[in-house]
Design a protein around this motif. Structure first.
Motif, mmCIF file in Angstrom:
data_model
loop_
_atom_site.group_PDB
_atom_site.id
_atom_site.type_symbol
_atom_site.label_atom_id
_atom_site.label_comp_id
_atom_site.label_asym_id
_atom_site.label_seq_id
_atom_site.Cartn_x
_atom_site.Cartn_y
_atom_site.Cartn_z
ATOM 1 N N ALA A 117 0.827 -1.208 0.000
ATOM 2 C CA ALA A 117 0.000 0.000 0.000
ATOM 3 C C ALA A 117 0.863 1.260 0.000
ATOM 4 N N ASN A 118 2.091 1.160 0.519
ATOM 5 C CA ASN A 118 3.008 2.299 0.566
ATOM 6 C C ASN A 118 4.440 1.779 0.715
ATOM 7 N N ASN A 119 5.392 2.677 0.660
ATOM 8 C CA ASN A 119 6.805 2.275 0.740
ATOM 9 C C ASN A 119 7.158 1.673 2.092
ATOM 10 N N GLU A 120 6.496 2.154 3.151
ATOM 11 C CA GLU A 120 6.798 1.674 4.502
ATOM 12 C C GLU A 120 6.435 0.194 4.657
ATOM 13 N N GLU A 121 5.429 -0.250 3.936
ATOM 14 C CA GLU A 121 4.995 -1.645 4.035
ATOM 15 C C GLU A 121 5.900 -2.607 3.268
ATOM 16 N N MET A 122 6.666 -2.094 2.349
ATOM 17 C CA MET A 122 7.399 -2.968 1.423
ATOM 18 C C MET A 122 8.303 -3.986 2.108
ATOM 19 N N PRO A 123 9.136 -3.604 3.098
ATOM 20 C CA PRO A 123 9.972 -4.623 3.760
ATOM 21 C C PRO A 123 9.145 -5.687 4.483
ATOM 22 N N ILE A 124 7.950 -5.307 4.962
ATOM 23 C CA ILE A 124 7.092 -6.271 5.671
ATOM 24 C C ILE A 124 6.459 -7.239 4.675
ATOM 25 N N VAL A 125 5.949 -6.705 3.566
ATOM 26 C CA VAL A 125 5.418 -7.572 2.510
ATOM 27 C C VAL A 125 6.513 -8.514 2.028
ATOM 28 N N SER A 126 7.729 -7.999 1.895
ATOM 29 C CA SER A 126 8.865 -8.821 1.484
ATOM 30 C C SER A 126 9.085 -9.966 2.465
ATOM 31 N N SER A 127 8.971 -9.682 3.742
ATOM 32 C CA SER A 127 9.171 -10.724 4.751
ATOM 33 C C SER A 127 8.118 -11.822 4.626
ATOM 34 N N VAL A 128 6.872 -11.436 4.309
ATOM 35 C CA VAL A 128 5.807 -12.423 4.124
ATOM 36 C C VAL A 128 6.144 -13.339 2.944
ATOM 37 N N ILE A 129 6.622 -12.758 1.857
ATOM 38 C CA ILE A 129 7.000 -13.548 0.675
ATOM 39 C C ILE A 129 8.077 -14.563 1.038
ATOM 40 N N TYR A 130 9.130 -14.119 1.687
ATOM 41 C CA TYR A 130 10.219 -15.029 2.044
ATOM 42 C C TYR A 130 9.778 -16.068 3.065
ATOM 43 N N ASN A 131 8.937 -15.672 4.032
ATOM 44 C CA ASN A 131 8.458 -16.616 5.038
ATOM 45 C C ASN A 131 7.601 -17.713 4.408
ATOM 46 N N ARG A 132 6.745 -17.353 3.466
ATOM 47 C CA ARG A 132 5.901 -18.346 2.799
ATOM 48 C C ARG A 132 6.743 -19.262 1.900
ATOM 49 N N LEU A 133 7.710 -18.685 1.216
ATOM 50 C CA LEU A 133 8.591 -19.503 0.382
ATOM 51 C C LEU A 133 9.376 -20.505 1.223
ATOM 52 N N LYS A 134 9.841 -20.059 2.379
ATOM 53 C CA LYS A 134 10.623 -20.918 3.263
ATOM 54 C C LYS A 134 9.802 -22.104 3.758
ATOM 55 N N LYS A 135 8.497 -21.893 3.955
ATOM 56 C CA LYS A 135 7.603 -22.953 4.428
ATOM 57 C C LYS A 135 7.021 -23.783 3.282
ATOM 58 N N GLY A 136 7.364 -23.435 2.058
ATOM 59 C CA GLY A 136 6.845 -24.174 0.914
ATOM 60 C C GLY A 136 5.402 -23.848 0.594
ATOM 61 N N MET A 137 4.925 -22.704 1.089
ATOM 62 C CA MET A 137 3.554 -22.278 0.817
ATOM 63 C C MET A 137 3.477 -21.539 -0.512
ATOM 64 N N ARG A 138 2.344 -21.668 -1.179
ATOM 65 C CA ARG A 138 2.133 -20.825 -2.361
ATOM 66 C C ARG A 138 1.981 -19.379 -1.904
ATOM 67 N N LEU A 139 2.451 -18.450 -2.715
ATOM 68 C CA LEU A 139 2.354 -17.040 -2.337
ATOM 69 C C LEU A 139 0.902 -16.565 -2.330
ATOM 70 N N GLN A 140 0.113 -17.009 -3.303
ATOM 71 C CA GLN A 140 -1.316 -16.672 -3.388
ATOM 72 C C GLN A 140 -1.546 -15.157 -3.240
ATOM 73 N N MET A 141 -0.899 -14.416 -4.103
ATOM 74 C CA MET A 141 -0.986 -12.959 -4.060
ATOM 75 C C MET A 141 -1.602 -12.427 -5.350
ATOM 76 N N ASP A 142 -2.659 -11.630 -5.193
ATOM 77 C CA ASP A 142 -3.399 -11.104 -6.344
ATOM 78 C C ASP A 142 -2.507 -10.317 -7.291
ATOM 79 N N GLY A 143 -1.551 -9.581 -6.725
ATOM 80 C CA GLY A 143 -0.700 -8.713 -7.541
ATOM 81 C C GLY A 143 0.045 -9.457 -8.626
ATOM 82 N N SER A 144 0.292 -10.757 -8.428
ATOM 83 C CA SER A 144 1.018 -11.528 -9.432
ATOM 84 C C SER A 144 0.212 -11.682 -10.721
#
Length: 324
Positions: A213-240
């Motif tokens: 939603a803004n630049n401040e959220e970007m590192p947090i969204v990034s952490s969600v991506i890496y955390n889901r990848l690490k657990k083998g979860m699909r990202l399931q993100m609309d933006g893709s």
């Protein structure tokens, strides 16, 4: 002893012959020079002149297969030093005289065109086509031919585009500026540039760019991506699914079911094989330096920002709160 009058007469005749000979040479030189100045030369309608001395400019033009020589350097010194930057040549074919005069005096009209962070190349090429009166199909063909990657290589920026530039020249210009900037950023962060590694970060950055939603959220969204990848979860993100011509399309349940492209992170694990869009510096930095969190889910709230959580049950509650 010869008659002095005869000797004087012969000297006058000799001088006259020499004068006539010199005049003939001068006339030949003048005619040759006029012929040279009227000689046709082909160049792009809009030509880029780098900074440097006249000799350096002529030398570089020779390397680019333009029909120029040392005589042109001499003529330019009489006319004036070429201006660096984009030059409007008026036509693709000019006489050598017009060509040299334009080098010394002309400037190309520039038009600002802005690529915003998160925009896809497809949509940006449409914008370029409309604003610069260029052929979209040729722009797309040239981009796919010249670009090292199908998406995400262009740096969001306001570009000064010379009016009259061709589709091929424009793509070449945009890619030169963007690749140079990408390499500078990589060297600044890593001290080197590894294209494969960099494009990998661009892909993650493109999802961050679309989802945040803004630049401040970007590192947090990034952490969600890496955390889901690490657990083998699909990202399931609309933006893709906001790739290419779907850059601004609403992602529906029907679209999620029917889109079988490699961009669909609801269907496929991992990240797409190429970026979704062109990204800004903040998204790239977030992809390289994610926040340290345990978050696995996020949902846009009524405030327009996202609620992040580690637990699925809390995530479901956040969805309920956002939709009630």
């Amino acid at each position: 002893m010869k008659n002095p009058k005869i000797r004087v007469k012969k000297m006058k005749e000799k001088k006259l012959m020499i004068a006539e000979w010199i005049l003939d040479i001068v006339l030949i030189i003048i005619v040759s020079f006029i012929y040279y100045l009227n000689k046709p030369i082909e160049t792009p309608k809009v030509l880029y002149i780098p900074k440097g001395s006249i000799n350096q400019i002529i030398s570089q033009m020779q390397q680019n297969q333009f029909d120029v020589c040392k005589l042109d350097s001499f003529i330019l010194r009489l006319i004036g030093s070429p201006q660096s930057g984009w030059i409007d040549m008026g036509n693709n074919k000019n006489t050598k005289a017009d060509f040299l005069y334009r080098l010394a005096t002309a400037k190309a009209a520039l038009q600002n065109v802005t690529l915003i962070p998160g925009e896809t190349t497809y949509v940006f090429l449409e914008q370029l086509s409309n604003e610069l009166n260029l052929d979209f199909d040729i722009l797309q063909e040239e981009f796919l031919k010249q670009s090292p990657i199908q998406e995400g290589i262009l740096v969001p920026n306001t570009y000064k585009i010379p009016m009259g530039i061709t589709e091929k020249e424009l793509i070449n210009l945009l890619l030169k500026i963007s690749v140079k900037r990408m390499k500078e950023l990589s060297h600044k962060i890593f001290g080197t540039y590894n294209e494969t590694k960099w494009f990998g970060y661009l892909t993650i950055a493109s999802i961050i760019q679309k989802e945040s939603a803004n630049n401040e959220e970007m590192p947090i969204v990034s952490s969600v991506i890496y955390n889901r990848l690490k657990k083998g979860m699909r990202l399931q993100m609309d933006g893709s699914l906001n790739y290419g011509k779907y850059s601004h399309a609403k992602v529906t349940a029907k679209r999620i079911r029917e889109d079988k492209s490699f961009y669909n992170t609801y269907i496929y694990k991992g990240v797409p094989k190429i970026p979704i869009c062109n990204v800004g510096l903040e998204a790239i930095q977030a992809a390289i330096f994610p926040a340290k969190t345990n978050y696995l889910y996020f949902m846009k709230s009524k405030k327009g920002t996202h609620d992040f959580t580690c637990n699925y049950s809390t995530h479901i509650q956040n969805i309920h709160n956002a939709t009630k």
